[in-house]
Design a protein around this motif. Structure first.
Motif, PDB file in Angstrom:
ATOM      1  N   HIS A  89       0.866  -1.184   0.000  1.00  0.00           N
ATOM      2  CA  HIS A  89       0.000   0.000   0.000  1.00  0.00           C
ATOM      3  C   HIS A  89       0.903   1.234   0.000  1.00  0.00           C
ATOM      4  O   HIS A  89       1.331   1.713   1.055  1.00  0.00           O
ATOM      5  N   PRO A  90       1.217   1.748  -1.212  1.00  0.00           N
ATOM      6  CA  PRO A  90       2.075   2.924  -1.287  1.00  0.00           C
ATOM      7  C   PRO A  90       1.311   4.213  -1.006  1.00  0.00           C
ATOM      8  O   PRO A  90       0.082   4.272  -1.189  1.00  0.00           O
ATOM      9  N   LEU A  91       2.025   5.223  -0.575  1.00  0.00           N
ATOM     10  CA  LEU A  91       1.480   6.570  -0.400  1.00  0.00           C
ATOM     11  C   LEU A  91       2.156   7.507  -1.389  1.00  0.00           C
ATOM     12  O   LEU A  91       3.248   7.224  -1.901  1.00  0.00           O
ATOM     13  N   ASP A  93       3.721  10.129  -0.912  1.00  0.00           N
ATOM     14  CA  ASP A  93       5.000  10.685  -0.461  1.00  0.00           C
ATOM     15  C   ASP A  93       6.148   9.682  -0.579  1.00  0.00           C
ATOM     16  O   ASP A  93       7.266   9.955  -0.154  1.00  0.00           O
ATOM     17  N   GLY A  94       5.868   8.494  -1.144  1.00  0.00           N
ATOM     18  CA  GLY A  94       6.909   7.496  -1.364  1.00  0.00           C
ATOM     19  C   GLY A  94       6.994   6.420  -0.309  1.00  0.00           C
ATOM     20  O   GLY A  94       7.667   5.407  -0.518  1.00  0.00           O
ATOM     21  N   ARG A  95       6.354   6.601   0.839  1.00  0.00           N
ATOM     22  CA  ARG A  95       6.338   5.537   1.844  1.00  0.00           C
ATOM     23  C   ARG A  95       5.441   4.404   1.369  1.00  0.00           C
ATOM     24  O   ARG A  95       4.536   4.607   0.561  1.00  0.00           O
ATOM     25  N   CYS A  96       5.664   3.210   1.925  1.00  0.00           N
ATOM     26  CA  CYS A  96       4.904   2.049   1.450  1.00  0.00           C
ATOM     27  C   CYS A  96       4.818   0.999   2.558  1.00  0.00           C
ATOM     28  O   CYS A  96       5.843   0.571   3.098  1.00  0.00           O
ATOM     29  N   ALA A  97       3.599   0.602   2.890  1.00  0.00           N
ATOM     30  CA  ALA A  97       3.381  -0.512   3.817  1.00  0.00           C
ATOM     31  C   ALA A  97       3.361  -1.802   3.006  1.00  0.00           C
ATOM     32  O   ALA A  97       2.717  -1.879   1.957  1.00  0.00           O
ATOM     33  N   VAL A  98       4.066  -2.819   3.488  1.00  0.00           N
ATOM     34  CA  VAL A  98       4.213  -4.067   2.742  1.00  0.00           C
ATOM     35  C   VAL A  98       3.810  -5.246   3.621  1.00  0.00           C
ATOM     36  O   VAL A  98       4.255  -5.355   4.774  1.00  0.00           O
ATOM     37  N   LEU A  99       2.984  -6.115   3.067  1.00  0.00           N
ATOM     38  CA  LEU A  99       2.628  -7.376   3.713  1.00  0.00           C
ATOM     39  C   LEU A  99       3.368  -8.492   2.991  1.00  0.00           C
ATOM     40  O   LEU A  99       3.233  -8.668   1.775  1.00  0.00           O
ATOM     41  N   GLY A 100       4.191  -9.225   3.738  1.00  0.00           N
ATOM     42  CA  GLY A 100       4.918 -10.358   3.168  1.00  0.00           C
ATOM     43  C   GLY A 100       4.539 -11.642   3.873  1.00  0.00           C
ATOM     44  O   GLY A 100       3.952 -11.623   4.961  1.00  0.00           O
ATOM     45  N   ASP A 343      -4.524   7.229  -0.987  1.00  0.00           N
ATOM     46  CA  ASP A 343      -3.505   7.997  -0.270  1.00  0.00           C
ATOM     47  C   ASP A 343      -3.887   8.177   1.195  1.00  0.00           C
ATOM     48  O   ASP A 343      -4.101   9.299   1.667  1.00  0.00           O
ATOM     49  N   GLY A 344      -4.006   7.052   1.899  1.00  0.00           N
ATOM     50  CA  GLY A 344      -4.282   7.090   3.328  1.00  0.00           C
ATOM     51  C   GLY A 344      -5.682   6.623   3.673  1.00  0.00           C
ATOM     52  O   GLY A 344      -6.561   6.494   2.807  1.00  0.00           O
ATOM     53  N   VAL A 345      -5.899   6.373   4.970  1.00  0.00           N
ATOM     54  CA  VAL A 345      -7.202   5.893   5.441  1.00  0.00           C
ATOM     55  C   VAL A 345      -8.280   6.939   5.200  1.00  0.00           C
ATOM     56  O   VAL A 345      -9.424   6.613   4.865  1.00  0.00           O
ATOM     57  N   GLU A 426      -1.563   6.517 -11.941  1.00  0.00           N
ATOM     58  CA  GLU A 426      -0.478   7.469 -12.236  1.00  0.00           C
ATOM     59  C   GLU A 426      -0.044   8.254 -11.003  1.00  0.00           C
ATOM     60  O   GLU A 426       1.118   8.652 -10.889  1.00  0.00           O
ATOM     61  N   ARG A 427      -0.952   8.481 -10.067  1.00  0.00           N
ATOM     62  CA  ARG A 427      -0.586   9.208  -8.849  1.00  0.00           C
ATOM     63  C   ARG A 427       0.527   8.498  -8.098  1.00  0.00           C
ATOM     64  O   ARG A 427       1.344   9.136  -7.439  1.00  0.00           O
ATOM     65  N   PHE A 428       0.549   7.170  -8.182  1.00  0.00           N
ATOM     66  CA  PHE A 428       1.525   6.376  -7.434  1.00  0.00           C
ATOM     67  C   PHE A 428       2.588   5.758  -8.343  1.00  0.00           C
ATOM     68  O   PHE A 428       3.581   5.232  -7.850  1.00  0.00           O
ATOM     69  N   ALA A 429       2.340   5.818  -9.650  1.00  0.00           N
ATOM     70  CA  ALA A 429       3.286   5.240 -10.626  1.00  0.00           C
ATOM     71  C   ALA A 429       3.371   6.176 -11.828  1.00  0.00           C
ATOM     72  O   ALA A 429       2.799   5.878 -12.891  1.00  0.00           O
ATOM     73  N   PRO A 430       4.038   7.319 -11.694  1.00  0.00           N
ATOM     74  CA  PRO A 430       4.144   8.264 -12.813  1.00  0.00           C
ATOM     75  C   PRO A 430       4.752   7.606 -14.051  1.00  0.00           C
ATOM     76  O   PRO A 430       5.766   6.915 -13.966  1.00  0.00           O
TER      77      PRO A 430
END
Length: 544
Positions: A89-91, A93-100, A343-345, A426-430
């Motif tokens: 779940h990327p934001l 601002d470039g941060r990203c929560a990852v479930l592995g 982009d967030g909750v 595009e917002r998260f992958a320009p």
């Protein structure tokens, strides 16, 4: 005359047919579409070199399902594949929560958002591991789950039962706030809750978000190698080896009821197919009770309750053939099979509120699937077979965006909405749009035309909200596959436990049919002998 007729060759119908065939029943499955599978199918319709799943793609519930495990579909050609990471779940601002699938990977990702949140995730996982065996058994059996429910109650008592029960009915926004200081863990829970039609403020969304997150942590979000239809192929082959018959292009128009008992079905072509013992319906509850069974054969209360049946959100989907990997701003997203795009909750809440108000969302929350990342057979090396879906209202009152969408879903509106979904990516992958070789749009009416169970693009057989779960599903006082008509059983996602590819509604319906057809007055030992006698009429599977 077959012992049983199954209406619909979706995964639930095929699971039911297999389990009946295992007991020596002769089974005939009638499917409206030209091929079996329901909402589990793939094709090469976007580009000849790309395999795209038409509907569902990732199957954590299938991986966890004791029903499917018991069918040993790997012996019939099914293989599973995993992306390097389960979910991201990327934001912006470039941060990203990852479930592995590695607990340490997930915990490390959440500690980036707030120190100590990794340990909070470990605690949620510890509770899951304590409850998992009995929780899954209870989830996949008819309600109320007597034996598994009793064992689960004992485990809950040692795990702080009332506190855990409170956590499960919390809105996912509140659960995330209580468990995590940073946004990462909250994003994983809330994004997973919105795999169903549960807003971050909805009661019970916390429990669903936790369940989906823990399924991903333990089992991953696997995909069938070669396309989602490989799962259906294995089910069909298994059934045919046991003498079962699948007939496609056969739309059932009504169930024949005599003296309160289902005895046959009629097809749109005028054929009557009799059933010696049972009819099992892998169709939605509104279709079964509102179309296939005459209202005179149903109690007035059922028809009255059916007016209150609530569908889950409508779905809008876009498939792509991409000439390269998705250019995620957050590099961690490149390794995930599933990517959540909001982009967030707060943006998730905004999205869900717009849908609830009857508006087409201007920033649609998108579930994005990277299928070649998950299964390299899906497209040529260096490319990506991808899709995204979002939700829209069934009855559209307005457009929260600037395109004036009305819900007619004509060609122009489909293209405008697909463009809107692409802008969200595009917002998260320009640069994403520059990679598109071709795309396919599946609007709500299109999804329904391809699978009648997907009414208006609803993919879960009815809302996942608490008021239509357990003994309220599909109408109050049920929770089991039996219907008011003798020998007629509901075997679809409209029955408990609901949507997802896990086979439980089909299994529950098959086992109910078998119970109803056991001779009365037999001892337990005699029943076991009768079962062995029936099973002896087919060749059992071999192997470990």
């Amino acid at each position: 005359m077959p012992d049983a007729v199954v209406i619909g060759a979706g995964p639930n119908g095929l699971v039911a047919a297999n389990l009946l065939a295992d007991e020596g029943w002769s089974v005939e499955v009638l499917e409206e579409q030209a091929e079996p599978g329901g909402a589990v199918r793939h094709d090469n319709g976007v580009d000849p070199d790309f395999t795209n799943d038409l509907f569902s793609s990732f199957y954590p519930l299938a991986a966890a399902s004791p029903v499917l495990a018991g069918l040993h579909l790997e012996r019939h050609g099914l293989q599973w594949s995993h992306a390097p990471r389960v979910l991201a779940h990327p934001l912006s601002d470039g941060r990203c929560a990852v479930l592995g699938r590695d607990l340490d990977d997930t915990a490390a990702s959440l500690d980036v958002f707030a120190d100590g949140d990794g340990d909070s995730w470990r605690e949620l996982h510890r509770i899951w591991e304590r409850l998992r065996p009995d929780l899954l058994e209870a989830l996949f059996t008819p309600f109320p789950p007597v034996r598994s429910g009793a064992k689960l109650a004992l485990r809950l008592r040692t795990a702080g039962g009332l506190r855990m029960a409170r956590s499960m009915v919390l809105p996912v926004r509140r659960l995330g706030e209580e468990e995590f200081r940073g946004e990462g863990g909250r994003l994983l829970l809330a994004g997973n809750a919105l795999h169903a039609d549960l807003a971050p403020e909805a009661a019970g969304s916390g429990g669903f978000g936790w369940l989906m997150s823990m399924l991903g942590q333990t089992y991953g979000f696997p995909v069938p190698v070669g396309g989602s239809g490989a799962l259906i192929g294995a089910l069909v082959r298994r059934l045919q080896e046991r003498g079962g018959v699948v007939r496609c292009g056969q739309r059932v128009s009504n169930v024949v009821v005599r003296e309160g008992r289902a005895v046959a079905v009629r097809t749109a072509g005028g054929d009557t197919v009799s059933a010696r013992r049972a009819v099992l319906a892998d169709v939605s509850a509104p279709t079964l009770y509102g179309e296939l069974v005459d209202s005179a054969d149903l109690p007035p209360q059922v028809l009255d309750d059916l007016r209150r049946f609530q569908w889950d959100f409508a779905t809008f989907k876009v498939d792509w053939a991409l000439d390269g990997a998705v250019p995620w701003q957050a590099p961690e997203a490149a390794l995930a099979g599933t990517v959540h795009l909001a982009d967030g909750v707060d943006e998730l809440t905004r999205f869900a509120a717009q849908v609830a108000m009857g508006q087409v969302p201007d920033r649609p929350f998108a579930l994005f699937g990277q299928m070649t990342t998950s299964d390299p057979t899906r497209s040529p090396e260096g490319t990506e077979s991808a899709w995204a879906y979002t939700h829209v209202p069934h009855r559209i009152k307005g457009d929260a965006g600037d395109d004036g969408l009305t819900g007619s879903w004509d060609a122009k509106e489909q293209e405008l909405m697909a463009d809107r979904v692409e802008r969200q990516v595009e917002r998260f992958a320009p640069g994403f749009r520059s990679l598109i070789r071709s795309r396919r749009v599946l609007a709500p009416p299109t999804l329904q035309s391809m699978d009648a169970n997907l009414y208006g693009g609803a993919i879960n057989g009815g809302t996942t909200a608490l008021h239509q779960q357990l003994f309220f599903r599909p109408v109050p006082g049920t929770g089991r596959p039996e219907t008011p008509v003798k020998n007629l059983f509901l075997a679809s996602a409209s029955a408990h436990p609901g949507g997802g590819v896990h086979g439980a509604p089909g299994s529950n319906a098959a086992r109910a049919a078998l119970r109803k057809n056991l001779p009365s007055g037999l001892t337990r030992a005699q029943r076991l002998l009768a079962r062995r006698d029936r099973a002896g009429r087919h060749t059992p599977e071999t192997g470990g």
